[in-house]
Design a protein around this motif. Sequence first.
Motif, PDB file in Angstrom:
ATOM      1  N   MET A   1       0.756  -0.938   0.076  1.00 20.35           N
ATOM      2  CA  MET A   1       0.373   0.126  -0.248  1.00 20.35           C
ATOM      3  C   MET A   1       0.348   0.621   0.266  1.00 20.35           C
ATOM      4  O   MET A   1       2.119   1.040   0.183  1.00 20.35           O
ATOM      5  CB  MET A   1      -0.960  -0.440   1.258  1.00 20.35           C
ATOM      6  N   SER A   2       0.271   2.197  -1.001  1.00 20.94           N
ATOM      7  CA  SER A   2       1.444   3.466  -0.891  1.00 20.94           C
ATOM      8  C   SER A   2       0.230   4.965  -0.522  1.00 20.94           C
ATOM      9  O   SER A   2      -0.827   4.900  -0.516  1.00 20.94           O
ATOM     10  CB  SER A   2       1.622   4.029  -2.452  1.00 20.94           C
ATOM     11  N   SER A   3       1.033   5.327   0.756  1.00 22.36           N
ATOM     12  CA  SER A   3       0.758   6.401   1.125  1.00 22.36           C
ATOM     13  C   SER A   3       0.489   8.009   0.317  1.00 22.36           C
ATOM     14  O   SER A   3       0.163   8.583   0.641  1.00 22.36           O
ATOM     15  CB  SER A   3       0.357   6.909   2.903  1.00 22.36           C
ATOM     16  N   ASN A   4       1.912   7.316  -0.548  1.00 22.91           N
ATOM     17  CA  ASN A   4       1.349   8.629  -1.456  1.00 22.91           C
ATOM     18  C   ASN A   4       0.051   8.791  -2.541  1.00 22.91           C
ATOM     19  O   ASN A   4       0.446   9.731  -3.906  1.00 22.91           O
ATOM     20  CB  ASN A   4       2.779   8.472  -2.197  1.00 22.91           C
ATOM     21  N   LEU A   5      -0.676   8.004  -2.319  1.00 23.63           N
ATOM     22  CA  LEU A   5      -1.769   8.428  -3.260  1.00 23.63           C
ATOM     23  C   LEU A   5      -2.763   9.327  -2.541  1.00 23.63           C
ATOM     24  O   LEU A   5      -4.127   9.802  -3.785  1.00 23.63           O
ATOM     25  CB  LEU A   5      -3.097   6.523  -2.983  1.00 23.63           C
ATOM     26  N   SER A   6      -2.045  10.174  -1.601  1.00 18.29           N
ATOM     27  CA  SER A   6      -2.888  11.194  -0.993  1.00 18.29           C
ATOM     28  C   SER A   6      -4.665  10.991  -0.672  1.00 18.29           C
ATOM     29  O   SER A   6      -5.427  11.720  -1.333  1.00 18.29           O
ATOM     30  CB  SER A   6      -2.629  12.479  -1.095  1.00 18.29           C
ATOM     31  N   ARG A   7      -4.674   9.825  -0.488  1.00 16.99           N
ATOM     32  CA  ARG A   7      -6.599   9.857  -0.146  1.00 16.99           C
ATOM     33  C   ARG A   7      -7.220  10.116   1.613  1.00 16.99           C
ATOM     34  O   ARG A   7      -6.048  10.472   2.088  1.00 16.99           O
ATOM     35  CB  ARG A   7      -6.531   8.544   0.038  1.00 16.99           C
ATOM     36  N   ARG A  84     -15.645   2.265  -0.074  1.00 13.78           N
ATOM     37  CA  ARG A  84     -16.448   1.431   0.853  1.00 13.78           C
ATOM     38  C   ARG A  84     -14.896  -0.378   0.527  1.00 13.78           C
ATOM     39  O   ARG A  84     -14.865  -0.641   1.903  1.00 13.78           O
ATOM     40  CB  ARG A  84     -17.005   0.907   0.037  1.00 13.78           C
ATOM     41  N   HIS A  85     -14.518  -0.246  -0.301  1.00 17.99           N
ATOM     42  CA  HIS A  85     -13.910  -1.233  -0.266  1.00 17.99           C
ATOM     43  C   HIS A  85     -12.060  -0.985  -0.084  1.00 17.99           C
ATOM     44  O   HIS A  85     -11.175  -2.227   0.322  1.00 17.99           O
ATOM     45  CB  HIS A  85     -13.533  -1.385  -2.151  1.00 17.99           C
ATOM     46  N   LEU A  86     -12.150  -0.124   0.319  1.00 17.67           N
ATOM     47  CA  LEU A  86     -10.306   0.559   1.344  1.00 17.67           C
ATOM     48  C   LEU A  86     -10.679   0.598   2.006  1.00 17.67           C
ATOM     49  O   LEU A  86      -9.538   0.672   3.358  1.00 17.67           O
ATOM     50  CB  LEU A  86      -9.943   2.076   0.241  1.00 17.67           C
ATOM     51  N   GLU A 159      -5.481  -5.373   4.669  1.00 20.61           N
ATOM     52  CA  GLU A 159      -4.489  -4.168   4.734  1.00 20.61           C
ATOM     53  C   GLU A 159      -5.026  -2.647   3.584  1.00 20.61           C
ATOM     54  O   GLU A 159      -5.148  -2.165   2.604  1.00 20.61           O
ATOM     55  CB  GLU A 159      -3.276  -3.984   3.804  1.00 20.61           C
ATOM     56  N   PRO A 160      -6.338  -2.258   4.436  1.00 19.22           N
ATOM     57  CA  PRO A 160      -7.273  -1.390   4.482  1.00 19.22           C
ATOM     58  C   PRO A 160      -6.907  -0.381   4.479  1.00 19.22           C
ATOM     59  O   PRO A 160      -6.070  -0.112   4.749  1.00 19.22           O
ATOM     60  CB  PRO A 160      -8.937  -1.628   5.265  1.00 19.22           C
ATOM     61  N   ALA A 161      -6.836   0.687   2.967  1.00 17.38           N
ATOM     62  CA  ALA A 161      -6.411   1.995   3.359  1.00 17.38           C
ATOM     63  C   ALA A 161      -6.861   3.236   4.995  1.00 17.38           C
ATOM     64  O   ALA A 161      -6.167   3.971   4.939  1.00 17.38           O
ATOM     65  CB  ALA A 161      -6.616   2.621   1.778  1.00 17.38           C
TER      66      ALA A 161
END
Length: 228
Positions: A1-7, A84-86, A159-161
């Motif tokens: 999982m990458s945090s640079n997706l900036s969600r 929802r799926h995250l 491994e949800p966001a």
Amino acid sequence: MSSNLSRLIQLCGVEQSFSLNNEKTTLFTDASFTIEQGNSYAITGPSGAGKSSLLMLMAGLESPTSGTLQFFEQNKAYEMNKMRHLTGFVFQQFHLLPELTALHNVALPLKLRGEKLADEKALAWLENVGLAHRKNHKPAQLSGGEQQRVAIARALVFEPAFIFADEPTGNLDSNNADDIADVLFRCCEDQGAGLVVVTHSEALAARAQYRVVLSRGQCQFDTKRSGL
Ligand SMILES: Nc1ncnc2c1ncn2[C@@H]1O[C@H](COP(=O)(O)OP(=O)(O)OP(=O)(O)O)[C@@H](O)[C@H]1O
Ligand SMILES: [Mg+2]
């Protein structure tokens, strides 16, 4: 999982009220703040203040009476159902499936995603929460604290966001509570998940970077990072 997706999850002027027998009860008004992937947040406040209700809104499981919630991914705005799926959610009442063993409860989110190694990964997560020896027990054959740990493993296994956890240590002794808090905060720090916990435990709340306090109808977002 990458945090640079900036969600992000953005709340703007959110109010939640319930009408019962023509009487309107307002839990809180004007909740306005942003939840970011990779950060941790604690929601605190007295019993009945609306913490669980706020968590359900933030996870997109309920709709507000007024105001808006939006999910952002790479600066684009989406409806809440897009995330929802995250999202991994630990319910205050666990909501495990009574007919499934601990192992199969934890494996279910993976199987729904078509994961071939669902049982192996589920067993690894049961080990993470100290429950591998209870893998063949059904929820009714587990203690409250054991059910809570199964619910946590089920929420984290894919491994949800974003992780939303309602009183995740409420049924645990202090050693187990510390271990579970370590598991949750590791997801945030190592995997870049956004973590939101509702808690009455000052020790758990103090580990979060930010705090949301619900009290007397007000929702106050503490912009000061705690623990710094
Ligand atoms: N669907 C509903 N219809 C009517 N009232 C509701 C509904 N859901 C929650 N409430 C009321 O809203 C109030 C806040 O509930 P909520 O579960 O969010 O509180 P809480 O802060 O999580 O409390 P606790 O710390 O005891 O878990 C309660 O008084 C509850 O009765
Ligand atoms: Mg609650």
